[in-house]
Design a protein around this motif. Structure first.
Motif, PDB file in Angstrom:
ATOM      1  N   SER A 234      42.742  43.695  31.882  1.00  0.00           N
ATOM      2  CA  SER A 234      42.387  42.618  32.415  1.00  0.00           C
ATOM      3  C   SER A 234      42.562  41.262  31.568  1.00  0.00           C
ATOM      4  O   SER A 234      42.835  40.184  32.098  1.00  0.00           O
ATOM      5  N   MET A 235      41.933  41.502  30.518  1.00  0.00           N
ATOM      6  CA  MET A 235      42.044  40.277  29.696  1.00  0.00           C
ATOM      7  C   MET A 235      43.485  39.995  29.101  1.00  0.00           C
ATOM      8  O   MET A 235      43.830  38.860  28.873  1.00  0.00           O
ATOM      9  N   ARG A 236      44.397  41.058  28.879  1.00  0.00           N
ATOM     10  CA  ARG A 236      45.510  40.867  28.367  1.00  0.00           C
ATOM     11  C   ARG A 236      46.721  40.305  29.531  1.00  0.00           C
ATOM     12  O   ARG A 236      47.470  39.346  29.067  1.00  0.00           O
ATOM     13  N   TRP A 237      46.591  40.957  30.706  1.00  0.00           N
ATOM     14  CA  TRP A 237      47.646  40.465  31.703  1.00  0.00           C
ATOM     15  C   TRP A 237      46.830  39.483  32.760  1.00  0.00           C
ATOM     16  O   TRP A 237      47.803  38.935  33.503  1.00  0.00           O
ATOM     17  N   ARG A 238      45.614  39.205  32.791  1.00  0.00           N
ATOM     18  CA  ARG A 238      44.924  38.056  33.727  1.00  0.00           C
ATOM     19  C   ARG A 238      45.527  38.215  34.988  1.00  0.00           C
ATOM     20  O   ARG A 238      45.999  37.194  35.605  1.00  0.00           O
ATOM     21  N   ARG A 239      45.366  39.311  35.791  1.00  0.00           N
ATOM     22  CA  ARG A 239      45.643  39.408  37.172  1.00  0.00           C
ATOM     23  C   ARG A 239      44.412  39.743  37.937  1.00  0.00           C
ATOM     24  O   ARG A 239      43.288  40.449  37.347  1.00  0.00           O
ATOM     25  N   VAL A 240      44.192  39.346  39.304  1.00  0.00           N
ATOM     26  CA  VAL A 240      42.928  39.596  39.901  1.00  0.00           C
ATOM     27  C   VAL A 240      42.538  41.066  39.954  1.00  0.00           C
ATOM     28  O   VAL A 240      41.606  41.427  39.967  1.00  0.00           O
ATOM     29  N   TRP A 241      43.739  41.986  40.429  1.00  0.00           N
ATOM     30  CA  TRP A 241      43.212  43.286  40.442  1.00  0.00           C
ATOM     31  C   TRP A 241      42.848  43.995  39.234  1.00  0.00           C
ATOM     32  O   TRP A 241      42.073  44.733  39.543  1.00  0.00           O
ATOM     33  N   CYS A 242      43.442  43.536  38.249  1.00  0.00           N
ATOM     34  CA  CYS A 242      42.883  43.987  36.850  1.00  0.00           C
ATOM     35  C   CYS A 242      41.568  43.801  37.049  1.00  0.00           C
ATOM     36  O   CYS A 242      40.620  44.601  36.357  1.00  0.00           O
ATOM     37  N   ALA A 243      41.182  42.603  37.151  1.00  0.00           N
ATOM     38  CA  ALA A 243      39.631  42.248  37.124  1.00  0.00           C
ATOM     39  C   ALA A 243      38.927  42.962  38.029  1.00  0.00           C
ATOM     40  O   ALA A 243      37.684  43.364  37.677  1.00  0.00           O
ATOM     41  N   VAL A 244      39.263  43.211  39.085  1.00  0.00           N
ATOM     42  CA  VAL A 244      38.457  43.900  40.082  1.00  0.00           C
ATOM     43  C   VAL A 244      38.446  45.421  39.671  1.00  0.00           C
ATOM     44  O   VAL A 244      37.395  46.030  39.703  1.00  0.00           O
ATOM     45  N   LEU A 245      39.202  46.010  39.227  1.00  0.00           N
ATOM     46  CA  LEU A 245      39.391  47.097  38.840  1.00  0.00           C
ATOM     47  C   LEU A 245      38.402  47.312  37.472  1.00  0.00           C
ATOM     48  O   LEU A 245      37.912  48.268  37.276  1.00  0.00           O
ATOM     49  N   ALA A 246      38.483  46.380  36.600  1.00  0.00           N
ATOM     50  CA  ALA A 246      37.679  46.319  35.444  1.00  0.00           C
ATOM     51  C   ALA A 246      36.034  46.621  35.800  1.00  0.00           C
ATOM     52  O   ALA A 246      34.939  46.982  35.546  1.00  0.00           O
ATOM     53  N   ALA A 247      35.725  45.430  37.032  1.00  0.00           N
ATOM     54  CA  ALA A 247      34.560  45.623  37.594  1.00  0.00           C
ATOM     55  C   ALA A 247      34.007  46.951  38.214  1.00  0.00           C
ATOM     56  O   ALA A 247      32.748  47.164  38.002  1.00  0.00           O
ATOM     57  N   LEU A 248      35.192  47.485  38.965  1.00  0.00           N
ATOM     58  CA  LEU A 248      34.668  48.584  39.429  1.00  0.00           C
ATOM     59  C   LEU A 248      34.339  49.689  38.385  1.00  0.00           C
ATOM     60  O   LEU A 248      33.417  50.574  38.496  1.00  0.00           O
ATOM     61  N   THR A 249      35.026  49.700  37.324  1.00  0.00           N
ATOM     62  CA  THR A 249      34.987  50.741  36.300  1.00  0.00           C
ATOM     63  C   THR A 249      33.491  50.569  35.549  1.00  0.00           C
ATOM     64  O   THR A 249      32.840  51.282  34.955  1.00  0.00           O
ATOM     65  N   ILE A 250      33.245  49.305  35.248  1.00  0.00           N
ATOM     66  CA  ILE A 250      32.048  48.998  34.821  1.00  0.00           C
ATOM     67  C   ILE A 250      30.842  49.311  35.541  1.00  0.00           C
ATOM     68  O   ILE A 250      29.777  49.787  35.465  1.00  0.00           O
ATOM     69  N   LEU A 251      30.977  49.134  37.114  1.00  0.00           N
ATOM     70  CA  LEU A 251      30.047  49.880  37.969  1.00  0.00           C
ATOM     71  C   LEU A 251      29.934  51.400  37.846  1.00  0.00           C
ATOM     72  O   LEU A 251      28.877  52.020  37.863  1.00  0.00           O
ATOM     73  N   VAL A 252      31.092  52.160  37.430  1.00  0.00           N
ATOM     74  CA  VAL A 252      31.049  53.489  37.358  1.00  0.00           C
ATOM     75  C   VAL A 252      30.092  53.853  36.340  1.00  0.00           C
ATOM     76  O   VAL A 252      29.383  54.855  36.175  1.00  0.00           O
ATOM     77  N   VAL A 253      30.384  53.046  35.301  1.00  0.00           N
ATOM     78  CA  VAL A 253      29.311  53.251  33.942  1.00  0.00           C
ATOM     79  C   VAL A 253      27.865  53.048  34.176  1.00  0.00           C
ATOM     80  O   VAL A 253      27.080  53.578  33.564  1.00  0.00           O
ATOM     81  N   LEU A 254      27.652  51.734  35.100  1.00  0.00           N
ATOM     82  CA  LEU A 254      26.040  51.649  35.349  1.00  0.00           C
ATOM     83  C   LEU A 254      25.532  52.425  36.271  1.00  0.00           C
ATOM     84  O   LEU A 254      24.105  52.655  36.454  1.00  0.00           O
ATOM     85  N   VAL A 255      26.385  53.276  37.335  1.00  0.00           N
ATOM     86  CA  VAL A 255      25.570  54.072  38.176  1.00  0.00           C
ATOM     87  C   VAL A 255      24.602  55.049  37.712  1.00  0.00           C
ATOM     88  O   VAL A 255      23.683  55.329  38.058  1.00  0.00           O
ATOM     89  N   PRO A 256      25.142  55.845  36.381  1.00  0.00           N
ATOM     90  CA  PRO A 256      24.068  56.844  36.180  1.00  0.00           C
ATOM     91  C   PRO A 256      22.747  56.396  35.563  1.00  0.00           C
ATOM     92  O   PRO A 256      21.708  56.617  35.647  1.00  0.00           O
TER      93      PRO A 256
END
Length: 146
Positions: A74-96
């Protein structure tokens, strides 16, 4: 109606198809993100522990590394879908961690949250692939010239 025990296998096949199309048709950040996601989803069942009521450390490490890679993409290519995907993967880490912090949350709620987030990740990859293919078609970059 599909038997209940086949649903995870069908979900893996759908994920493999969506990520496979993204790897096949996508640009570099999309190919990299799809590859990281499909590898993380493929190795997660291998390292899954027996006791799922506590924090499963190998899975947490895999999810954290996936989130770090998605943040880097997300930081390397700066696209909206990359930021959304990064946010979703952070949520996957936070759920447990949320499940551990509140004993009132049932284990099936944790599984449901992971499934919903995974489905959103697949939707983001599919929409990013569709938009990329559409933009290439509109600009003429996808056309082979002799």
């Amino acid at each position: 109606m599909v038997p209940e025990y086949l649903i995870p296998y069908i979900a893996y096949v759908v994920a493999l198809v969506v990520c496979g199309v993204a790897i096949w048709k996508g640009d570099r950040p999309l190919r990299l993100a799809a590859t990281v996601l499909i590898i993380a989803w493929a190795i997660t069942p291998i390292f899954m522990g027996r006791d799922r009521h506590i924090l499963d450390y190998p899975i947490t490490i895999i999810d954290t590394n996936t989130a770090l890679i998605m943040v880097w993409i997300s930081m390397r290519w700066r696209r909206v879908w990359c930021a959304v995907l990064a946010a979703l993967t952070i949520l996957v880490v936070l759920v447990p961690f949320v499940h551990l912090s509140d004993p009132g949350i049932h284990l099936y709620n944790r599984y449901a949250a992971n499934n919903i987030i995974s489905n959103f990740q697949l939707v983001v990859i599919a929409v990013a692939t569709w938009r990329l293919v559409r933009d290439r078609r509109r600009s003429g970059e996808g056309v082979l010239q002799p």
